[in-house]
Design an enzyme around this catalytic site. Structure first.
Site, PDB file in Angstrom:
ATOM      1  N   GLY A  56     -70.638 -56.208 -32.035  1.00  0.00           N
ATOM      2  CA  GLY A  56     -69.275 -56.585 -32.430  1.00  0.00           C
ATOM      3  C   GLY A  56     -68.979 -56.454 -33.912  1.00  0.00           C
ATOM      4  N   ASN A 108     -69.333 -55.234 -20.709  1.00  0.00           N
ATOM      5  CA  ASN A 108     -69.472 -56.683 -20.863  1.00  0.00           C
ATOM      6  C   ASN A 108     -68.165 -57.202 -21.471  1.00  0.00           C
ATOM      7  OD1 ASN A 108     -70.216 -59.293 -21.431  1.00  0.00           O
ATOM      8  ND2 ASN A 108     -71.656 -58.768 -23.073  1.00  0.00           N
ATOM      9  N   LYS A 110     -67.206 -60.157 -21.855  1.00  0.00           N
ATOM     10  CA  LYS A 110     -67.377 -61.454 -22.535  1.00  0.00           C
ATOM     11  C   LYS A 110     -66.258 -62.414 -22.086  1.00  0.00           C
ATOM     12  CE  LYS A 110     -69.692 -58.970 -26.155  1.00  0.00           C
ATOM     13  NZ  LYS A 110     -70.154 -58.905 -27.520  1.00  0.00           N
ATOM     14  N   GLU A 168     -80.312 -54.580 -27.907  1.00  0.00           N
ATOM     15  CA  GLU A 168     -79.078 -54.859 -28.637  1.00  0.00           C
ATOM     16  C   GLU A 168     -79.409 -55.560 -29.958  1.00  0.00           C
ATOM     17  OE1 GLU A 168     -75.317 -55.074 -26.044  1.00  0.00           O
ATOM     18  OE2 GLU A 168     -76.243 -57.047 -26.024  1.00  0.00           O
ATOM     19  N   SER A 194     -71.801 -52.087 -30.863  1.00  0.00           N
ATOM     20  CA  SER A 194     -70.759 -51.249 -31.475  1.00  0.00           C
ATOM     21  C   SER A 194     -70.763 -49.806 -30.955  1.00  0.00           C
ATOM     22  CB  SER A 194     -70.890 -51.276 -32.994  1.00  0.00           C
ATOM     23  OG  SER A 194     -70.704 -52.599 -33.473  1.00  0.00           O
ATOM     24  N   GLU A 212     -75.423 -63.740 -27.644  1.00  0.00           N
ATOM     25  CA  GLU A 212     -74.391 -64.763 -27.866  1.00  0.00           C
ATOM     26  C   GLU A 212     -74.731 -66.049 -27.121  1.00  0.00           C
ATOM     27  OE1 GLU A 212     -71.121 -62.283 -26.778  1.00  0.00           O
ATOM     28  OE2 GLU A 212     -71.311 -61.187 -28.656  1.00  0.00           O
ATOM     29  N   HIS A 258     -78.186 -62.663 -23.178  1.00  0.00           N
ATOM     30  CA  HIS A 258     -77.358 -62.035 -24.208  1.00  0.00           C
ATOM     31  C   HIS A 258     -77.467 -62.850 -25.496  1.00  0.00           C
ATOM     32  CE1 HIS A 258     -73.925 -60.552 -26.438  1.00  0.00           C
ATOM     33  NE2 HIS A 258     -73.984 -59.479 -25.664  1.00  0.00           N
TER      34      HIS A 258
END
Ligand code: PGA
Length: 254
Positions: free
Chosen positions: A176, A8, A10, A170, A216, A100, A98
């Protein structure tokens, strides 16, 4: 079943040249690896370029996916990207929900559900992201969150379609941050997710559905998530932008 490794990217890299370079390095690095399914999800704008020069050779071992799609095929929806468009560009997978997007773009479970349904109808494989926030973890509401997100996401998804959804666990606090989730906790969540799917559909679907871990992931911890936590693959952000690290992950899990 081959492990599924999803990159991904991003909102990276910021130039087309950078995207091509990254794609080509990964392609070169994994070209002899047959035992892993590797999916690259670049920003939409790079999809046509990354598809075109490699399509003759079947993407050089790489499969394309997108990081999102809209829930309608076409029409007056300024700025939206149709699932038909990404399919036409060669995408086989699409990430939906996701954290985010849930956080910054206020994507709701209802929107996620619509995206899953249209993706399945068009034979795109949705990668559904679920996971608890740091706050939910603190309040020990993690399991409740997963249960809720799954039940909303799978609403009106028929049993015969359900196995084509990939679930990526996730934990939001692990994305991250460099703080990866403990392997035993991931194993527990994988079992829980299979349990929820079994209850909703059947033991057959529960056994077939693919579950990934993301948050991560690096070359050191990747194998454990597959072998010890019994996932079917990984969703990788930061490390997928570092070709050496990403190629090493693919090699380690193959
Ligand atoms: P990360 O991102 O690997 O950088 O933690 C994972 C993701 O957001 O899918």
């Amino acid at each position: 079943m081959k492990p599924l490794i999803v990159a991904n990217w991003k909102c990276n890299p910021i130039t087309l040249q950078g995207a091509k370079r990254l794609f080509d390095s990964i392609k070169k690095g994994i070209k002899n690896i047959k035992k892993v399914e590797v999916v690259i999800c670049p920003p939409f704008v790079y999809l046509p370029t990354l598809t075109a020069p490699t399509s003759i050779k079947g993407y050089g071992g790489l499969i394309l996916g997108s990081q999102d799609c809209f829930w309608e095929e076409k029409g007056a929806f300024t700025g939206a990207i149709s699932p038909k468009m990404i399919k036409d560009l060669g995408c086989k997978y699409v990430i939906v929900g996701h954290s985010e997007r849930r956080r910054y773009l206020k994507e709701t479970n209802e929107m996620v559900n619509k995206k899953i349904k249209i993706a399945l109808a068009l034979r795109l494989k949705p990668i559904l992201c679920i996971g608890e926030t740091r706050q939910e973890k603190k309040r020990e509401q993690g399991l409740r969150t997963l249960n809720f997100q799954i039940s909303k996401a799978f609403q009106e998804v028929q049993e015969k379609e359900a196995k084509n959804v990939i679930i990526a666990y996730e934990p939001v606090w692990a994305i991250g941050t460099g703080i990866s989730c403990d392997v035993n906790t991931v194993l527990l969540k994988v079992l829980l997710i299979r349990g929820v799917i079994k209850k909703r559909y059947s033991p057959n679907i529960s056994g077939k559905i693919r579950i990934l871990y993301g948050g991560s992931v690096n070359a050191q911890n990747a194998t454990d998530y597959i072998q010890k936590a019994k996932t079917n693959g990984l969703l990788i952000g930061g490390a997928s932008l570092m070709p050496k690290e990403f190629i090493q992950i693919v090699k380690n899990v193959s």
